[in-house]
Design a protein around this motif. Structure first.
Motif, PDB file in Angstrom:
ATOM      1  N   PHE A   1       0.838  -1.192   0.000  1.00 47.97           N
ATOM      2  CA  PHE A   1       0.000   0.000   0.000  1.00 47.97           C
ATOM      3  C   PHE A   1       0.879   1.251   0.000  1.00 47.97           C
ATOM      4  O   PHE A   1       2.062   1.209   0.369  1.00 47.97           O
ATOM      5  CB  PHE A   1      -0.936   0.013   1.213  1.00 47.97           C
ATOM      6  CG  PHE A   1      -0.230  -0.031   2.542  1.00 47.97           C
ATOM      7  CD1 PHE A   1       0.181   1.131   3.185  1.00 47.97           C
ATOM      8  CD2 PHE A   1       0.031  -1.249   3.170  1.00 47.97           C
ATOM      9  CE1 PHE A   1       0.833   1.089   4.407  1.00 47.97           C
ATOM     10  CE2 PHE A   1       0.683  -1.302   4.392  1.00 47.97           C
ATOM     11  CZ  PHE A   1       1.089  -0.139   5.013  1.00 47.97           C
ATOM     12  N   SER A   2       0.288   2.351  -0.399  1.00 46.00           N
ATOM     13  CA  SER A   2       0.992   3.629  -0.381  1.00 46.00           C
ATOM     14  C   SER A   2       0.319   4.553   0.627  1.00 46.00           C
ATOM     15  O   SER A   2      -0.876   4.414   0.912  1.00 46.00           O
ATOM     16  CB  SER A   2       0.974   4.283  -1.767  1.00 46.00           C
ATOM     17  OG  SER A   2      -0.359   4.535  -2.191  1.00 46.00           O
ATOM     18  N   VAL A   3       1.099   5.463   1.185  1.00 47.33           N
ATOM     19  CA  VAL A   3       0.574   6.478   2.093  1.00 47.33           C
ATOM     20  C   VAL A   3       0.414   7.760   1.289  1.00 47.33           C
ATOM     21  O   VAL A   3       1.403   8.356   0.856  1.00 47.33           O
ATOM     22  CB  VAL A   3       1.509   6.693   3.299  1.00 47.33           C
ATOM     23  CG1 VAL A   3       0.996   7.826   4.176  1.00 47.33           C
ATOM     24  CG2 VAL A   3       1.630   5.410   4.109  1.00 47.33           C
ATOM     25  N   HIS A   4      -0.836   8.138   1.065  1.00 44.86           N
ATOM     26  CA  HIS A   4      -1.125   9.264   0.180  1.00 44.86           C
ATOM     27  C   HIS A   4      -0.987  10.611   0.890  1.00 44.86           C
ATOM     28  O   HIS A   4      -0.564  11.596   0.295  1.00 44.86           O
ATOM     29  CB  HIS A   4      -2.537   9.115  -0.391  1.00 44.86           C
ATOM     30  CG  HIS A   4      -2.921  10.179  -1.360  1.00 44.86           C
ATOM     31  ND1 HIS A   4      -2.216  10.419  -2.533  1.00 44.86           N
ATOM     32  CD2 HIS A   4      -3.927  11.092  -1.336  1.00 44.86           C
ATOM     33  CE1 HIS A   4      -2.781  11.421  -3.187  1.00 44.86           C
ATOM     34  NE2 HIS A   4      -3.798  11.839  -2.483  1.00 44.86           N
ATOM     35  N   HIS A   5      -1.359  10.656   2.168  1.00 46.13           N
ATOM     36  CA  HIS A   5      -1.299  11.912   2.929  1.00 46.13           C
ATOM     37  C   HIS A   5      -1.321  11.566   4.407  1.00 46.13           C
ATOM     38  O   HIS A   5      -1.854  10.523   4.799  1.00 46.13           O
ATOM     39  CB  HIS A   5      -2.490  12.812   2.572  1.00 46.13           C
ATOM     40  CG  HIS A   5      -2.422  14.177   3.191  1.00 46.13           C
ATOM     41  ND1 HIS A   5      -1.422  15.074   2.909  1.00 46.13           N
ATOM     42  CD2 HIS A   5      -3.230  14.793   4.098  1.00 46.13           C
ATOM     43  CE1 HIS A   5      -1.611  16.189   3.599  1.00 46.13           C
ATOM     44  NE2 HIS A   5      -2.693  16.036   4.330  1.00 46.13           N
ATOM     45  N   TRP A   6      -0.733  12.414   5.254  1.00 41.82           N
ATOM     46  CA  TRP A   6      -0.762  12.168   6.688  1.00 41.82           C
ATOM     47  C   TRP A   6      -0.830  13.494   7.440  1.00 41.82           C
ATOM     48  O   TRP A   6      -0.486  14.552   6.910  1.00 41.82           O
ATOM     49  CB  TRP A   6       0.454  11.357   7.137  1.00 41.82           C
ATOM     50  CG  TRP A   6       1.774  12.075   7.050  1.00 41.82           C
ATOM     51  CD1 TRP A   6       2.558  12.213   5.944  1.00 41.82           C
ATOM     52  CD2 TRP A   6       2.444  12.762   8.109  1.00 41.82           C
ATOM     53  NE1 TRP A   6       3.683  12.946   6.252  1.00 41.82           N
ATOM     54  CE2 TRP A   6       3.642  13.296   7.569  1.00 41.82           C
ATOM     55  CE3 TRP A   6       2.159  12.973   9.465  1.00 41.82           C
ATOM     56  CZ2 TRP A   6       4.545  14.024   8.340  1.00 41.82           C
ATOM     57  CZ3 TRP A   6       3.062  13.705  10.233  1.00 41.82           C
ATOM     58  CH2 TRP A   6       4.229  14.222   9.673  1.00 41.82           C
ATOM     59  N   ALA A   7      -1.302  13.416   8.676  1.00 39.07           N
ATOM     60  CA  ALA A   7      -1.375  14.584   9.553  1.00 39.07           C
ATOM     61  C   ALA A   7      -1.285  14.085  10.989  1.00 39.07           C
ATOM     62  O   ALA A   7      -1.598  12.926  11.279  1.00 39.07           O
ATOM     63  CB  ALA A   7      -2.678  15.353   9.341  1.00 39.07           C
ATOM     64  N   ALA A   8      -0.848  14.949  11.898  1.00 37.18           N
ATOM     65  CA  ALA A   8      -0.689  14.550  13.301  1.00 37.18           C
ATOM     66  C   ALA A   8      -0.831  15.779  14.190  1.00 37.18           C
ATOM     67  O   ALA A   8      -0.637  16.919  13.740  1.00 37.18           O
ATOM     68  CB  ALA A   8       0.666  13.877  13.519  1.00 37.18           C
TER      69      ALA A   8
ATOM     70  N   ALA B   1      -7.768  13.676  12.098  1.00 40.44           N
ATOM     71  CA  ALA B   1      -8.604  13.107  11.040  1.00 40.44           C
ATOM     72  C   ALA B   1      -9.041  14.173  10.039  1.00 40.44           C
ATOM     73  O   ALA B   1      -8.954  13.975   8.819  1.00 40.44           O
ATOM     74  CB  ALA B   1      -9.826  12.427  11.659  1.00 40.44           C
ATOM     75  N   TYR B   2      -9.520  15.307  10.530  1.00 40.13           N
ATOM     76  CA  TYR B   2      -9.972  16.378   9.630  1.00 40.13           C
ATOM     77  C   TYR B   2      -8.822  16.863   8.757  1.00 40.13           C
ATOM     78  O   TYR B   2      -8.993  17.083   7.550  1.00 40.13           O
ATOM     79  CB  TYR B   2     -10.529  17.540  10.439  1.00 40.13           C
ATOM     80  CG  TYR B   2     -12.009  17.459  10.722  1.00 40.13           C
ATOM     81  CD1 TYR B   2     -12.943  17.701   9.717  1.00 40.13           C
ATOM     82  CD2 TYR B   2     -12.488  17.157  11.993  1.00 40.13           C
ATOM     83  CE1 TYR B   2     -14.309  17.635   9.976  1.00 40.13           C
ATOM     84  CE2 TYR B   2     -13.850  17.093  12.259  1.00 40.13           C
ATOM     85  CZ  TYR B   2     -14.758  17.332  11.243  1.00 40.13           C
ATOM     86  OH  TYR B   2     -16.105  17.273  11.503  1.00 40.13           O
ATOM     87  N   ARG B   3      -7.664  17.054   9.344  1.00 38.31           N
ATOM     88  CA  ARG B   3      -6.536  17.576   8.565  1.00 38.31           C
ATOM     89  C   ARG B   3      -6.042  16.562   7.550  1.00 38.31           C
ATOM     90  O   ARG B   3      -5.603  16.927   6.459  1.00 38.31           O
ATOM     91  CB  ARG B   3      -5.410  18.006   9.501  1.00 38.31           C
ATOM     92  CG  ARG B   3      -5.760  19.248  10.306  1.00 38.31           C
ATOM     93  CD  ARG B   3      -4.596  19.729  11.153  1.00 38.31           C
ATOM     94  NE  ARG B   3      -4.955  20.937  11.897  1.00 38.31           N
ATOM     95  CZ  ARG B   3      -4.155  21.559  12.750  1.00 38.31           C
ATOM     96  NH1 ARG B   3      -2.932  21.082  12.964  1.00 38.31           N
ATOM     97  NH2 ARG B   3      -4.550  22.640  13.379  1.00 38.31           N
ATOM     98  N   CYS B   4      -6.103  15.294   7.897  1.00 33.65           N
ATOM     99  CA  CYS B   4      -5.675  14.273   6.958  1.00 33.65           C
ATOM    100  C   CYS B   4      -6.697  14.106   5.825  1.00 33.65           C
ATOM    101  O   CYS B   4      -6.324  13.960   4.664  1.00 33.65           O
ATOM    102  CB  CYS B   4      -5.478  12.945   7.682  1.00 33.65           C
ATOM    103  SG  CYS B   4      -4.794  11.637   6.646  1.00 33.65           S
ATOM    104  N   GLN B   5      -7.967  14.155   6.162  1.00 28.20           N
ATOM    105  CA  GLN B   5      -9.018  13.995   5.156  1.00 28.20           C
ATOM    106  C   GLN B   5      -9.042  15.170   4.195  1.00 28.20           C
ATOM    107  O   GLN B   5      -9.151  15.015   2.986  1.00 28.20           O
ATOM    108  CB  GLN B   5     -10.379  13.845   5.834  1.00 28.20           C
ATOM    109  CG  GLN B   5     -11.517  13.524   4.879  1.00 28.20           C
ATOM    110  CD  GLN B   5     -11.448  12.099   4.361  1.00 28.20           C
ATOM    111  OE1 GLN B   5     -11.204  11.176   5.128  1.00 28.20           O
ATOM    112  NE2 GLN B   5     -11.647  11.916   3.073  1.00 28.20           N
ATOM    113  N   GLY B   6      -8.927  16.392   4.747  1.00 28.44           N
ATOM    114  CA  GLY B   6      -8.940  17.576   3.907  1.00 28.44           C
ATOM    115  C   GLY B   6     -10.180  17.619   3.033  1.00 28.44           C
ATOM    116  O   GLY B   6     -11.298  17.353   3.486  1.00 28.44           O
ATOM    117  N   SER B   7      -9.994  17.928   1.771  1.00 25.07           N
ATOM    118  CA  SER B   7     -11.110  18.004   0.821  1.00 25.07           C
ATOM    119  C   SER B   7     -11.247  16.735  -0.010  1.00 25.07           C
ATOM    120  O   SER B   7     -11.974  16.716  -1.000  1.00 25.07           O
ATOM    121  CB  SER B   7     -10.916  19.205  -0.108  1.00 25.07           C
ATOM    122  OG  SER B   7      -9.683  19.105  -0.818  1.00 25.07           O
TER     123      SER B   7
END
Length: 243
Positions: free
Chosen positions: A3-10, A61-67
């Protein structure tokens, strides 16, 4: 599965943003024990129902999900919002009436449910708790969803220090924190994989390099390292980066 990691936030007290997190993961140091994110993405009426740990998890979660389009989400926490449960048990011991709101928010999937309701998102949501293997269990669940055809899955990992009655239990979390990442099935040989093997014993890890496992996994995912191994009893979880 690869799998690939498309975006992350913490988010954690004193750490806000990818650059701050990368710097801390490369050279960990003590963080403030107090702090709460603004969580302005959630409507105020719902935000008031969420305790600190929930706000931290939802901020990541919100920052990782974004738009990005809605997708299945796996929320993973070793102990969940145990502080709220301790308060409820104390009220029961004193024969004090319980708050219905607090009771409803004490269950392990409450944070994910609020996120789903606030976003009007009917995608699949799950809550995972598997002791020292909670992060691995969350990624196994996510890979299962990807293999069933989900184009993307978000994993949210969160925890906080245990309250006084439970401080004798194993608790790797020294500060409240959360991180989230969006996964996709890799369409080639490059990406990440997670496999489980029989363990022949824990490795000799220098004390200065020791990080709680969930932080160590995040460091592995964002650093480009080739391998990370997590020994738990008779099992060895092997994380690998395939270039």
């Amino acid at each position: 599965m690869v799998f690939s990691v498309h975006h992350w936030a913490a988010w954690a007290p004193g750490l806000d943003g990818p650059d701050a997190w990368k710097a801390w993961l490369s050279r960990p140091h003590p963080l403030p024990a107090e702090g709460t994110p603004p969580l302005t993405e959630m409507p105020a009426m719902m935000r008031r129902r969420v305790d600190r740990l929930g706000r931290i998890a939802l901020q990541a979660a919100y920052r990782c999900q974004g738009s990005a389009p809605p997708c299945p989400v796996v929320f993973a926490s070793r102990y969940g919002d145990v502080g709220r449960s301790v308060d409820l048990l104390d009220q029961l011991a004193r024969s004090t009436p319980l708050s219905p709101t607090s009771f409803s928010m004490s269950v392990h999937n409450a944070i994910g449910a609020l996120y789903s309701i606030a976003r009007g998102d009917t995608s699949a949501y799950s809550a995972v708790a598997a002791g020292a293997e909670t992060v691995e269990a969350a990624f196994v669940e996510a890979c299962g969803l990807l293999s069933e055809g989900a184009p993307e899955v978000m994993v949210v990992v969160y925890d906080e220090p245990l309250p006084p009655p439970f401080q004798h239990f194993p608790a790797p979390a020294t500060v409240p924190h959360a991180w989230a990442c969006r996964l996709r099935a890799s369409d080639g040989a490059s990406g990440y994989s997670l496999t489980c093997h029989a363990s022949t014993g824990a490795p000799d890890t220098p004390a200065e390099d020791a990080l709680p496992e969930e932080f160590a996994v995040l460091r592995f995912l964002v650093s480009g390292a080739e391998r990370f191994e997590h020994h738990v009893g008779p099992r060895l979880w092997r994380w690998q980066h395939h270039a």
